[in-house]
Design an enzyme around this catalytic site. Sequence first.
Site, PDB file in Angstrom:
ATOM      1  N   GLU A  82      -7.321 -17.539  -8.818  1.00 23.00           N
ATOM      2  CA  GLU A  82      -6.498 -18.394  -7.966  1.00 23.00           C
ATOM      3  C   GLU A  82      -7.275 -19.578  -7.386  1.00 23.00           C
ATOM      4  O   GLU A  82      -6.730 -20.669  -7.227  1.00 23.00           O
ATOM      5  CB  GLU A  82      -5.866 -17.566  -6.842  1.00 23.00           C
ATOM      6  CG  GLU A  82      -4.708 -16.695  -7.281  1.00 23.00           C
ATOM      7  CD  GLU A  82      -5.162 -15.395  -7.962  1.00 23.00           C
ATOM      8  OE1 GLU A  82      -6.368 -15.090  -7.903  1.00 23.00           O
ATOM      9  OE2 GLU A  82      -4.302 -14.704  -8.543  1.00 23.00           O
TER      10      GLU A  82
ATOM     11  N   HIS B   2       2.104  -8.277  -2.487  1.00 24.15           N
ATOM     12  CA  HIS B   2       3.223  -8.910  -3.177  1.00 24.15           C
ATOM     13  C   HIS B   2       4.355  -9.283  -2.216  1.00 24.15           C
ATOM     14  O   HIS B   2       5.351  -9.836  -2.650  1.00 24.15           O
ATOM     15  CB  HIS B   2       3.795  -7.975  -4.244  1.00 24.15           C
ATOM     16  CG  HIS B   2       2.860  -7.671  -5.368  1.00 24.15           C
ATOM     17  ND1 HIS B   2       1.714  -6.945  -5.204  1.00 24.15           N
ATOM     18  CD2 HIS B   2       2.910  -8.000  -6.683  1.00 24.15           C
ATOM     19  CE1 HIS B   2       1.097  -6.829  -6.369  1.00 24.15           C
ATOM     20  NE2 HIS B   2       1.807  -7.471  -7.275  1.00 24.15           N
TER      21      HIS B   2
END
Length: 326
Positions: free
Chosen positions: A60, A129
């Site tokens: 990321e 999540h």
Amino acid sequence: MAEITLVEAITQALAYEMKVDPNVIVLGEDIAKNGGVFRATVGLLDKFGPERVRDTPLAESMIGGLAIGMAIAGLKPVAEFQFMGFIYPALDQIINHAARIRNRTRGRMSCPAVFRAPYGCGIRAPEHHSESTEALFAHIPGLRVVMPSSPARAYGLLLASIRDPDPVVFLEPSRLYRWAKQEVRDDGKALPLDVCFTLRVGTDVTLVTWGSLVKETLAAAEMLAKEGISAEVIDVATIKPLDIETILASVEKTGRCVIVHEGARTGGVGADISAQLAERGLMFLKAPVQRVTGYDTIVPYARLEKFYLPSEKHIISAVQQIMEFA
């Protein structure tokens, strides 16, 4: 004019802007061949090829840095992070570089990048999540934070975000990706950033919300109407910069305000809105501002999600409390 879901509106907006602007590049984990974890980029690889639809490694920080490099070189990257909980390794890139490029170069350079991520609980996902930490980004000067709540607003706001010359964190409510369909005209017409949308007009109380909880807030307003309470519903949409003027005008009319958001209570965007109402709208208020929020806990696993997420019941209870004030 076709009826589409929110996630389909995202795909449609990306395809439109890639068609009209060859500088728009889409990148992220599994977004090319597989079309993304939520299928938000499905079909783009076939339409625009691997040079403009790029799969990246599971890294990321690299995704953030690559998008920034592309942006300052003249491209318009749209970088997808699979979940909001995965965006944190890129915070250094987004906060220390994307947000500062214009200031660092005294306006000689800008960073027209969009950082997309699905956020929020309600999809029975595991840890990392289900985050709703938009307040982190709202605190950073130089970043614009946008959170759509419907297919039409997702389409129009994403187009506006891609066209913006500065970095935008674009957070999409995963719980609403396929919740409902709406007619969306694929005409390339952007919606304005930095303004609230009044979704329902009312006279007794102002309900301020955004993103995933627009659904519950509108439902609560319908239930309150049956009790004779007229609720005005405002979708903030752009969290930063905040259109406080629209909220103030509504509260001046209704005299009461309940702020509803999924993120944790402490340090949330709702606290800032409440503070601004106290600073600039205290004389309008007939009752204390109420907040209906997530808890100051880690988002729980699937079986406990429904106890974490604010519900219509919580919103109605908050409204009933402040309606007791004269």
